[in-house]
Every structure is written in C-alpha cells, then in structure tokens.
Design a protein around this motif. Sequence first.
Motif, PDB file in Angstrom:
ATOM      1  N   VAL A  17       0.832  -1.193   0.000  1.00  0.00           N
ATOM      2  CA  VAL A  17       0.000   0.000   0.000  1.00  0.00           C
ATOM      3  C   VAL A  17       0.877   1.256   0.000  1.00  0.00           C
ATOM      4  N   HIS A  18       0.261   2.400  -0.247  1.00  0.00           N
ATOM      5  CA  HIS A  18       0.960   3.692  -0.191  1.00  0.00           C
ATOM      6  C   HIS A  18       1.523   3.882   1.212  1.00  0.00           C
ATOM      7  N   PHE A  19       2.642   4.598   1.298  1.00  0.00           N
ATOM      8  CA  PHE A  19       3.312   4.697   2.592  1.00  0.00           C
ATOM      9  C   PHE A  19       2.436   5.366   3.644  1.00  0.00           C
ATOM     10  N   GLU A  23       1.502   3.673   7.222  1.00  0.00           N
ATOM     11  CA  GLU A  23       1.655   4.277   8.541  1.00  0.00           C
ATOM     12  C   GLU A  23       0.374   4.166   9.349  1.00  0.00           C
ATOM     13  N   LEU A  24      -0.768   4.341   8.685  1.00  0.00           N
ATOM     14  CA  LEU A  24      -2.052   4.209   9.364  1.00  0.00           C
ATOM     15  C   LEU A  24      -2.260   2.787   9.871  1.00  0.00           C
ATOM     16  N   GLY A 109       8.399 -10.966  14.651  1.00  0.00           N
ATOM     17  CA  GLY A 109       7.333 -10.054  15.021  1.00  0.00           C
ATOM     18  C   GLY A 109       7.231  -8.806  14.173  1.00  0.00           C
ATOM     19  N   PHE A 110       8.024  -8.698  13.096  1.00  0.00           N
ATOM     20  CA  PHE A 110       7.972  -7.532  12.222  1.00  0.00           C
ATOM     21  C   PHE A 110       6.718  -7.619  11.358  1.00  0.00           C
ATOM     22  N   MET A 111       5.881  -6.581  11.359  1.00  0.00           N
ATOM     23  CA  MET A 111       4.632  -6.626  10.611  1.00  0.00           C
ATOM     24  C   MET A 111       4.879  -6.442   9.123  1.00  0.00           C
ATOM     25  N   VAL A 160       2.556  -4.142   3.871  1.00  0.00           N
ATOM     26  CA  VAL A 160       3.294  -3.043   4.496  1.00  0.00           C
ATOM     27  C   VAL A 160       4.768  -3.100   4.090  1.00  0.00           C
ATOM     28  N   SER A 161       5.313  -4.328   3.994  1.00  0.00           N
ATOM     29  CA  SER A 161       6.717  -4.502   3.633  1.00  0.00           C
ATOM     30  C   SER A 161       6.920  -5.927   3.140  1.00  0.00           C
TER      31      SER A 161
END
Length: 561
Positions: A17-19, A23-24, A109-111, A160-161
């Motif tokens: 998604v867009h950065f 963040e949201l 645990g990194f999303m 997200v990543s």
Amino acid sequence: MQYSDSLPAHNAESLLVHFRRAELLKERAVEFKSVNLNPSQLCNLEMLLNRAFYPLEGYLGREDYKSVLSDMRLRDGTLWPLPICLAVSEEFAAGLSEGECVAVRDAEGFMLAVLTVSDIWKPDLKAEARAIRDPFPEGADGCHGGLVEPWYLGGRVEGVSYPQRYDFTDFRLTPAEVQRFFVQKGWRKIVAVQAGRPLHKADRAMLEEIAHDQGASLLLSPQLKPSMYFSVDHFSLVRSFQQFVETFPRSMAKLNLTPWFERRMGPRGALLRAIVNKNYGCTHMLVWDGAKAEPRQNAFSEEYEAHIRWLADRQEETGIIPVAEHCMALDQASCRYVRSDGGGRCVNDHNAVVKRLTLGEPVPEWMSFPGVLKELSRTYKPRWKQGITLFFTGLSGAGKSTLAKILFVKLLELNSRPVTLLDGDIVRTNLSSELSFSKEHRNLNVIRIGFVASEIVKNGGVAICAPIAPYAESRRHARGAVEHYGGFVEIHVCTPLSVCEQRDRKGIYAKARAGIIKGLTGVDDPYIEPENPELRIDTSELSPNEAAHEILLYLSEHRFI
C-alpha cells in the motif's frame, strides 16, 4: 476490532500500500491480533505481495478454496490449481470474526501485512490431499504451518513490507522488475529454468540447445528451500548458479532468485509454476522429468510425456509453453555433450561431481566448470576436511566416556580440526541441568546434543558425543541434524549389562537394584540398541586403547582422517 472504511486499490506491481496507508495500518496494528508466519508461509506471502501469484489479491476464501480443489479454478473461472490460504491454530481462529483485521508478521514479530478476514473455516485435509495430489502423488508441501489440525483464513491482504532478506539482494527482482529487464534487453521469448541442484556442462549443453531451438533467452532460478538461512547448501547453490550463468553470453541468460519453493504436488504444482513464470514475464518453461525441479537421471518416462501433454493442453490459459528436456550424452571422441534421442541412460553429472569432491578426487574437465567446482568445493569438502561427529551410545559403565576421552586426545594430536568433547555427564551439568530422566527429557537431552554437534560440524570441527541415548528416535534426530553438514559415525558400545554392573564406578546399579533410584537404563528402563551403527565396540573384549584403535582404523578407511 473491525474497520468498515474502504480499501484503496493495490499498486499494479505489488500488494504494497501507499506509505501513508502503511503508517495508518501500523498505528492501528496495536489493536489487531497477530499471526507469525513460518518460512514456507513467508514465501507464500511474498509471492502474494510481489504479484507472482497474480491475480490473487490475498488468501483464498472458502468458496474459492472449494472451487480450486474441485475444478482448479477460482469462482470467477480463472485457472488456479492450488489453495493459497493462511493456516492458523484452532485457538487463534476461535478468537476471530469475519471482517476483523489481523497483523501478519514474520518470526521476529515484524509486521509485513494486514489481512482483512473474509472467511474462517476448518479444512478437510484428507480431501485436500486427495484433490491436489492426483493423478501423480508427490507428497505434501508443508504449507500448514506445522499444525496438525489447522484452520484456514481467507481475505484481502494489504502489504506493508516485503519479508526481510539479506542474501544476494542484487538477484532478488520482483516480477515487475524482471519484466522491465526483459523489455530493456529486447527479450521477447524467455525460457524459465528452475532446478534444485547445481548445474554442470551437460545441463548447459541442453539449455543452450533449447534456447537456440526456441529462439529464446533463459531465466535461471535455483529452487530454494523455505528455511534457507539454516542451510549452507542454500548459499552454495546460489553461488554455483552465479558461476553457471557466467558461462553464457550476457544476451542469453539471467539469474533471479524467487520466493518460490518446491511444492511436490505433481501436475498442479507444475501448473502453478507455469502461472508464476508467466507473471515473471516468461513465455516458456522447462519441465524436468517427474514434474519436479530436478533434472532426470534416466531416459524419459511415459508419465513424463503425459505430463508434458497435460501442461501443453493448458498453455493457452497459462500463457506458458512447456519445454521438454533433451537427453544429452557425452561424445567420447570430442568430450562434448550431444543430444541423444536413442533412449538409454542420460547424463546427470551432479552426483558424480559431489562424489569426486568428497573423496578428494579430481573432477574431469568435461564434467563441470572451474567456477562451479570452486563454489561447490567450499561445501562438498573431502571427508578429511569435513566436520564429523563421533556419537557413542551404550549403557552406563559400558566405557563410552573412556573411549571418548582417548579419541579426544588422539584427534587433537592429529591437529587437523578443532575437537569438542560432549560427554553425557558434562552435558547434563551444563546444557540440560533442568531436565529429568523421563523418556521425553532423555530424548530432549540427545536432541540438544545433536544440535550442538551439528553447529560444530557445520564449522568444520569434530564433535565427540557420549550420552547413553537409549531411544532410537532421538538418535535418528541427532544423525539427521549432523549429516546435513558433515559425517556422523554412530558407535554402539555394546558392553554387556553384567559387565557394566560389575564396574559400577558410580554405584548407580547397586542403588537401582536396591530400589533407591528408579528409571535406570538397563534395569527398569529400556535401552533400544541401534540397528545399523557404523561400529559396535565391546569393551569387555578389548582394552580402551585397542577399542580406540579400532575406531581410528574405521575413520582412516573411510577417509575421515
């Protein structure tokens, strides 16, 4: 927690998604339940995020799942052969509701993504296995998260990543990046080549002929295992592919690493590979005999020919033309590989190359390339340069510790490799002090010893282990952990119980016979003798030095020293 706000369209090149949206999602994630992925699940997620699994925009829902199993199609009729669902535990699934958001994380645990759950159900794994393995059973692919009775989640994914990867980053292009490379180079026809072992001169001759026949270039991708960072073979395989690709003109071959891992699911697995390769911009796909990512060792089978026809019948939908292997034979006069359509045994050099490397014998020039051999020799060392574990097992008082100490000194005298002694009592004191002597804890103690030994062997050392190790299952586990990296020599010290009791230096047999202690191996707890150890030593018939000499002779005869 549920959110009803509409989701923006995904980027055409990825599901990231867009950065600002990312963040949201990160802010909201503190309220989400989380699921941590295993290595194979991480690969599936990455394939979703980078659009290698196009047209999927997330994990399959229940109705798509059923349709894929029955008809190899999504509900809208799109060809899709295998279920891509997120497996979770029953306990986790019970706490979810449809429409809820779940944070999808790696093992640390990194999303990486957020899943908006559309479906929650318990699959019939037996029915799933029957559906995906027919007509050519190939075995499961390990996508169930290690769960015996998983529940499946379906729903749209917002990335997200990408999963974090630190190895060979220059060769990890996404499908969109690979397609741009093809456009820049003017490549219009590309044959996808995936193999689970290093490739040599016979393979190159075949691939060069295929490229010329099809008027195409080659996209080569080693078939990697999900748990890649735990295997030195992963790095050896990739480096050997780097050297192999260098033997082609730059206009002919490109190396790229994909998150794809081998799914042993026969035609369905090969069909999914075809779809993935199309998404990477390829037009053709080399199909190894047996529908696996392994070059064959014999002439073509009827099953293989049927498999090629099966894929060819679906090439209009997949957009991929299946390409069969050629049988290559060595022309003795010219020492070159030529195509052989006469049947018989086809050349497969890899096993012969590995055998020569581990025996310290020279590899003939016609077998492989210097660069490939240089990389393989880092992993496939001669036995006397490999790490090795000497694993003593036997009753208390059998003489294991004495033999282990003698071998420890003798091998140190040779001064060729570092030597570590993992005596049973030492390990119990320093590594497993909290364990009892229950069967479960005894197995766990041996498994720990096997892990430590594997790390020693991986780094080229000698591990001398001397536990009682009364149970076959934990001994097998220790062997499996070590043999991935080097040698494993199991030595059954088969001294009779009566002799062990006469020695009884610790007084434990006397205490066991008197009922003071319980669960002593050989008295009121069983010792399961090894069925096929490399050596059996009876110290009631040999002195400690004579027994140690027998072991050294074995190591010398088998080129470990």
